[in-house]
Design a protein around this motif. Structure first.
Motif, PDB file in Angstrom:
ATOM      1  N   PRO A  97       0.816  -1.226   0.000  1.00  0.00           N
ATOM      2  CA  PRO A  97       0.000   0.000   0.000  1.00  0.00           C
ATOM      3  C   PRO A  97       0.842   1.265   0.000  1.00  0.00           C
ATOM      4  N   TYR A  98       2.016   1.205   0.590  1.00  0.00           N
ATOM      5  CA  TYR A  98       2.907   2.370   0.591  1.00  0.00           C
ATOM      6  C   TYR A  98       3.355   2.702  -0.836  1.00  0.00           C
ATOM      7  N   ALA A  99       3.539   1.676  -1.650  1.00  0.00           N
ATOM      8  CA  ALA A  99       3.898   1.907  -3.057  1.00  0.00           C
ATOM      9  C   ALA A  99       2.785   2.658  -3.783  1.00  0.00           C
ATOM     10  N   TRP A 100       1.527   2.339  -3.461  1.00  0.00           N
ATOM     11  CA  TRP A 100       0.407   3.048  -4.077  1.00  0.00           C
ATOM     12  C   TRP A 100       0.324   4.487  -3.571  1.00  0.00           C
ATOM     13  N   ILE A 101       0.647   4.706  -2.295  1.00  0.00           N
ATOM     14  CA  ILE A 101       0.692   6.073  -1.767  1.00  0.00           C
ATOM     15  C   ILE A 101       1.728   6.897  -2.514  1.00  0.00           C
ATOM     16  N   ASN A 102       2.891   6.301  -2.759  1.00  0.00           N
ATOM     17  CA  ASN A 102       3.935   6.983  -3.524  1.00  0.00           C
ATOM     18  C   ASN A 102       3.465   7.311  -4.941  1.00  0.00           C
ATOM     19  N   LEU A 103       2.741   6.371  -5.551  1.00  0.00           N
ATOM     20  CA  LEU A 103       2.226   6.605  -6.904  1.00  0.00           C
ATOM     21  C   LEU A 103       1.277   7.802  -6.916  1.00  0.00           C
ATOM     22  N   PHE A 104       0.341   7.799  -6.000  1.00  0.00           N
ATOM     23  CA  PHE A 104      -0.652   8.884  -5.973  1.00  0.00           C
ATOM     24  C   PHE A 104      -0.026  10.217  -5.582  1.00  0.00           C
ATOM     25  N   ALA A 105       1.035  10.186  -4.785  1.00  0.00           N
ATOM     26  CA  ALA A 105       1.735  11.425  -4.451  1.00  0.00           C
ATOM     27  C   ALA A 105       2.355  12.039  -5.693  1.00  0.00           C
ATOM     28  N   GLY A 106       2.962  11.193  -6.542  1.00  0.00           N
ATOM     29  CA  GLY A 106       3.525  11.691  -7.795  1.00  0.00           C
ATOM     30  C   GLY A 106       2.450  12.220  -8.728  1.00  0.00           C
ATOM     31  N   VAL A 107       1.331  11.530  -8.780  1.00  0.00           N
ATOM     32  CA  VAL A 107       0.201  11.976  -9.610  1.00  0.00           C
ATOM     33  C   VAL A 107      -0.292  13.338  -9.126  1.00  0.00           C
ATOM     34  N   TRP A 108      -0.429  13.480  -7.820  1.00  0.00           N
ATOM     35  CA  TRP A 108      -0.885  14.754  -7.248  1.00  0.00           C
ATOM     36  C   TRP A 108       0.074  15.889  -7.591  1.00  0.00           C
ATOM     37  N   ALA A 124       9.811  11.574 -13.288  1.00  0.00           N
ATOM     38  CA  ALA A 124       9.269  10.249 -13.599  1.00  0.00           C
ATOM     39  C   ALA A 124      10.379   9.208 -13.703  1.00  0.00           C
ATOM     40  N   PHE A 125      11.524   9.619 -14.262  1.00  0.00           N
ATOM     41  CA  PHE A 125      12.653   8.700 -14.366  1.00  0.00           C
ATOM     42  C   PHE A 125      13.136   8.289 -12.974  1.00  0.00           C
ATOM     43  N   GLY A 126      13.321   9.289 -12.106  1.00  0.00           N
ATOM     44  CA  GLY A 126      13.744   8.975 -10.746  1.00  0.00           C
ATOM     45  C   GLY A 126      12.715   8.152  -9.998  1.00  0.00           C
ATOM     46  N   LYS A 127      11.443   8.494 -10.198  1.00  0.00           N
ATOM     47  CA  LYS A 127      10.376   7.746  -9.548  1.00  0.00           C
ATOM     48  C   LYS A 127      10.327   6.310 -10.049  1.00  0.00           C
ATOM     49  N   GLY A 128      10.604   6.126 -11.346  1.00  0.00           N
ATOM     50  CA  GLY A 128      10.600   4.788 -11.918  1.00  0.00           C
ATOM     51  C   GLY A 128      11.682   3.898 -11.342  1.00  0.00           C
ATOM     52  N   LEU A 129      12.834   4.509 -10.969  1.00  0.00           N
ATOM     53  CA  LEU A 129      13.898   3.723 -10.349  1.00  0.00           C
ATOM     54  C   LEU A 129      13.407   3.074  -9.065  1.00  0.00           C
ATOM     55  N   PHE A 130      12.601   3.813  -8.301  1.00  0.00           N
ATOM     56  CA  PHE A 130      12.044   3.254  -7.082  1.00  0.00           C
ATOM     57  C   PHE A 130      10.785   2.443  -7.377  1.00  0.00           C
ATOM     58  N   GLY A 131      10.164   2.711  -8.529  1.00  0.00           N
ATOM     59  CA  GLY A 131       9.045   1.879  -8.962  1.00  0.00           C
ATOM     60  C   GLY A 131       9.491   0.451  -9.223  1.00  0.00           C
TER      61      GLY A 131
END
Length: 389
Positions: A97-108, A124-131
């Motif tokens: 669920p924390y991964a989904w929180i991170n996703l929605f934070a980036g979307v926001w 997005a590139f940096g976020k994808g590394l942690f994705g």
């Protein structure tokens, strides 16, 4: 936490897991995206969106080099107790669920602030590394046999739209690893870029074929509701569509880039984990059983804690059902020069990767190039002709 066992002779084995609470470092690494979003919202400083890149390619390799390798190995007598301790499985489960929180934070962030496309792409590139770390969670959970963990693995993969991974990994990669038949095992002389073009589509095709065969055995149609791959992709498409409708097309730009980068992150891991290693065939033409020596290992403390021992890959492939907290390191394993982030940076420059790793592959093969998994006709770099057979 102290684990104790008593053998038949009455002797007591005691082991204290010194890393028990250090696994929370995985939460610190998973918080980088959330921290970046919060800091940008507070400061509006463009430089803050570079934080994920800096953390991944500078902080993690730096701490690996500074702290060094991990000397802790749980003794065999306490492995069963450690495997049954629910604390360790909860740590992995709660990160989904924390991964989904991170996703929605980036979307926001992207949907709220008027960011230029180049800055969205960089974030997005940096976020994808942690994705790609969410795929790592699915890797750990997907090896479990209970429905809860299997569904959590599916939800983790949906964050980055890689719904076929567990099917392909468990039924394909673990069967064919370290052979030319495996699209997820890199050949010596194959660049990371050539490998990505072979591995990403090859893994999808093999995963789809395996799931189709499973459904056919149950007399179910391939495009049925029971298709695990389609279930995962349906979650991704629904969530991504809702986010795009609510926040605009730039959000879709973010989601697509972060997903593709996460896929590539997995490809990088696959690339370094088995580069050039080859299982030999017996007299019947069958490949030998996968052993610890058929995977590159790295035992650097910080990056291993961040990835739940993914880098103790040798023991994982020899014992795929063994949970992360019980994976062991051995002194005679083929070893990478750094943790994964450092190796990813090295692999990005193929000539440097070849010069570093080709001698290691030849040493592993006892100098016999015919015992390696290599591109046809490739001559290893950094190795003199006299050192090859």
């Amino acid at each position: 936490m102290v684990f104790k066992t008593r053998d038949q002779a009455g002797n007591i084995t005691t082991y204290k897991d010194a890393k028990r609470y250090y696994w929370l470092i995985a939460y610190a690494s998973s918080s980088v995206t959330l921290f970046t979003v919060a800091l940008y919202a507070y400061t509006l400083a463009t430089a803050t969106l570079f934080i994920p890149l800096i953390y991944f390619f500078i902080v993690i390799p730096g701490l690996d080099a500074l702290i060094g390798e991990d000397p802790y190995n749980p003794p065999d007598d306490v492995l069963a107790q450690m495997a049954e301790d629910p604390y360790y499985s909860r740590l992995v489960r709660w990160l989904v669920p924390y991964a989904w929180i991170n996703l929605f934070a980036g979307v926001w962030l992207v949907g709220t602030y008027d960011l230029p496309l180049w800055l969205i792409a960089l974030f997005a590139f940096g976020k994808g590394l942690f994705g790609s770390g969410t795929i790592m969670l699915a890797h750990e959970l997907g090896h479990k046999t209970n429905k809860t963990d299997q569904w959590l693995a599916k939800l983790a993969l949906a964050v980055v739209g890689y719904g076929h991974f567990c099917i392909e990994h468990n039924r394909g990669h673990h069967v064919h690893v370290a052979t030319p038949e495996d699209p997820a095992s890199a050949r010596m002389g194959e660049s990371i870029y050539a490998f990505a073009l072979r591995e990403i589509p090859g893994a999808f095709v093999r995963g789809w074929q395996n799931e189709k065969a499973r459904l056919n055995r149950k007399n179910l149609g391939t495009f049925s509701l029971q298709n695990d791959i389609l279930q995962g992709y349906a979650i991704t498409l629904i969530v991504f569509a809702i986010c795009t409708v609510l926040f605009g097309w730039k959000v879709l730009f973010l989601l697509v880039i972060q997903s593709v980068v996460a896929w590539y992150g997995l490809t990088q891991a696959n690339y370094v984990e088995h580069y050039g290693l080859l299982r030999q065939k017996d007299e019947n033409g069958k490949y030998e059983r996968c052993q610890p020596r058929h995977s590159w290992n790295t035992n650097h403390i910080f990056s291993n804690l961040s990835t739940f021992h993914l880098q103790r890959h040798s023991d994982h492939h020899a014992n795929p059902l063994r949970p992360y907290q019980t994976l062991r390191n051995f002194p005679d394993l083929p070893s990478l020069p750094s943790g994964y982030p450092g190796c990813f940076a090295l692999a990005a420059i193929p000539s440097l990767w070849y010069k570093t790793m080709d001698p290691k592959v030849l040493e592993w093969a006892g100098g016999d190039i015919n015992k390696t998994n290599r591109v046809d006709g490739y001559e290893p770099m950094g190795v003199s002709a006299a050192n090859t057979c």
